[in-house]
Design an enzyme around this catalytic site. Structure first.
Site, PDB file in Angstrom:
ATOM      1  N   CYS A 106       0.839  -1.206   0.000  1.00 46.27           N
ATOM      2  CA  CYS A 106       0.000   0.000   0.000  1.00 46.27           C
ATOM      3  C   CYS A 106       0.873   1.255   0.000  1.00 46.27           C
ATOM      4  O   CYS A 106       1.432   1.606  -1.026  1.00 46.27           O
ATOM      5  CB  CYS A 106      -0.986  -0.031   1.159  1.00 46.27           C
ATOM      6  SG  CYS A 106      -2.353   1.139   0.940  1.00 46.27           S
ATOM      7  N   HIS A 192      -3.556  -4.839   0.350  1.00 46.39           N
ATOM      8  CA  HIS A 192      -3.046  -5.306   1.643  1.00 46.39           C
ATOM      9  C   HIS A 192      -3.127  -6.829   1.703  1.00 46.39           C
ATOM     10  O   HIS A 192      -4.129  -7.383   2.172  1.00 46.39           O
ATOM     11  CB  HIS A 192      -3.858  -4.698   2.794  1.00 46.39           C
ATOM     12  CG  HIS A 192      -3.439  -3.324   3.169  1.00 46.39           C
ATOM     13  ND1 HIS A 192      -2.554  -3.062   4.201  1.00 46.39           N
ATOM     14  CD2 HIS A 192      -3.771  -2.113   2.638  1.00 46.39           C
ATOM     15  CE1 HIS A 192      -2.362  -1.744   4.290  1.00 46.39           C
ATOM     16  NE2 HIS A 192      -3.092  -1.154   3.359  1.00 46.39           N
ATOM     17  N   GLU A 194      -1.768  -8.884   3.708  1.00 47.18           N
ATOM     18  CA  GLU A 194      -1.874  -9.409   5.077  1.00 47.18           C
ATOM     19  C   GLU A 194      -3.329  -9.532   5.531  1.00 47.18           C
ATOM     20  O   GLU A 194      -3.635 -10.264   6.478  1.00 47.18           O
ATOM     21  CB  GLU A 194      -1.070  -8.541   6.055  1.00 47.18           C
ATOM     22  CG  GLU A 194      -1.725  -7.258   6.521  1.00 47.18           C
ATOM     23  CD  GLU A 194      -1.681  -6.121   5.513  1.00 47.18           C
ATOM     24  OE1 GLU A 194      -2.156  -5.018   5.844  1.00 47.18           O
ATOM     25  OE2 GLU A 194      -1.158  -6.332   4.399  1.00 47.18           O
TER      26      GLU A 194
END
Length: 220
Positions: A106, A192, A194
């Protein structure tokens, strides 16, 4: 085999008594699942950190000051921290000069592009707190899929791509969503990952982007 130690950049926020460092716990969890060990950056000499750590994860966070890419501030929606900009640029240069693997997420993809001479669009609509499809080149598709649905939490975006990088994914509106370096072990993604690793977090309906973290650890 030794677990690679990955330095994770952090944001800053003022606490009641002192400046605080913050970052999502999901980064460390994803690195652990990938065979690595995440270490949260809290300042210090960038060259020393690059000598001791095996890789760098430039994590998500606020916006990069436009002065870093030669522009005046043009958007009232920017959330900037010049100290973090300076700190991350020093970390990037220290790890990059040693040829150590770097993953930008990001804000991180934007930082990588700016630090290598590219520019950003200061504000775009339609990419904040949503999911959308991206189209990936084959090299990235092996990790994320050819046309995955990804999450989106940004309003700055890559504009002119740095000369040593090339675009590796695009949103349907043409926004650059991933960057790869021509020769160095450097990857940046605008989404993102994660938050797309079940069962830790499942933003995008079952997509699993853990391979992006595994790539970082394996390159170490």
């Amino acid at each position: 085999m030794k677990s690679p130690m990955i330095l994770v950049s952090s944001g800053r926020t003022m606490g009641s008594l002192s400046m605080q460092r913050q970052q999502s716990a999901l980064y460390g969890m994803c690195l652990a699942l990938s065979g690595g060990t995440g270490v949260l950056s809290s300042g210090g000499d960038a060259r020393t950190l690059a000598a001791r750590c095996d890789g760098l994860l430039l994590a998500g966070g606020g916006d990069i000051h436009p002065s870093r890419f030669g522009q005046p501030v043009q958007s009232e929606k920017l959330s900037i921290d010049p100290v973090r900009d300076e700190e991350e640029q020093a970390l990037f240069q220290a790890f990059f000069s040693r040829g150590k693997p770097i993953l930008g997420i990001c804000r991180g993809i934007q930082a990588v592009n700016v630090f290598l001479g590219g520019t950003l669009r200061q504000h775009i609509e339609g990419h904040s707190d949503c999911c959308h499809r991206v189209r990936c080149i084959p090299r990235l598709a092996a990790l994320a899929g050819a046309a995955p649905i990804v999450n989106s939490y940004h309003h700055q975006a890559v504009d002119a791509v740095a000369s040593s990088l090339h675009a590796a994914a695009w949103a349907e509106d043409g926004t650059v969503e991933a960057l790869l370096h021509e020769t160095a072990p450097l990857l940046g993604v605008q989404w993102h990952p994660e938050r797309m690793v079940p069962p830790l977090c499942d933003d995008a309906a079952g997509a699993n982007h853990l391979p992006l973290f595994r790539r970082l650890c394996e390159r170490c």
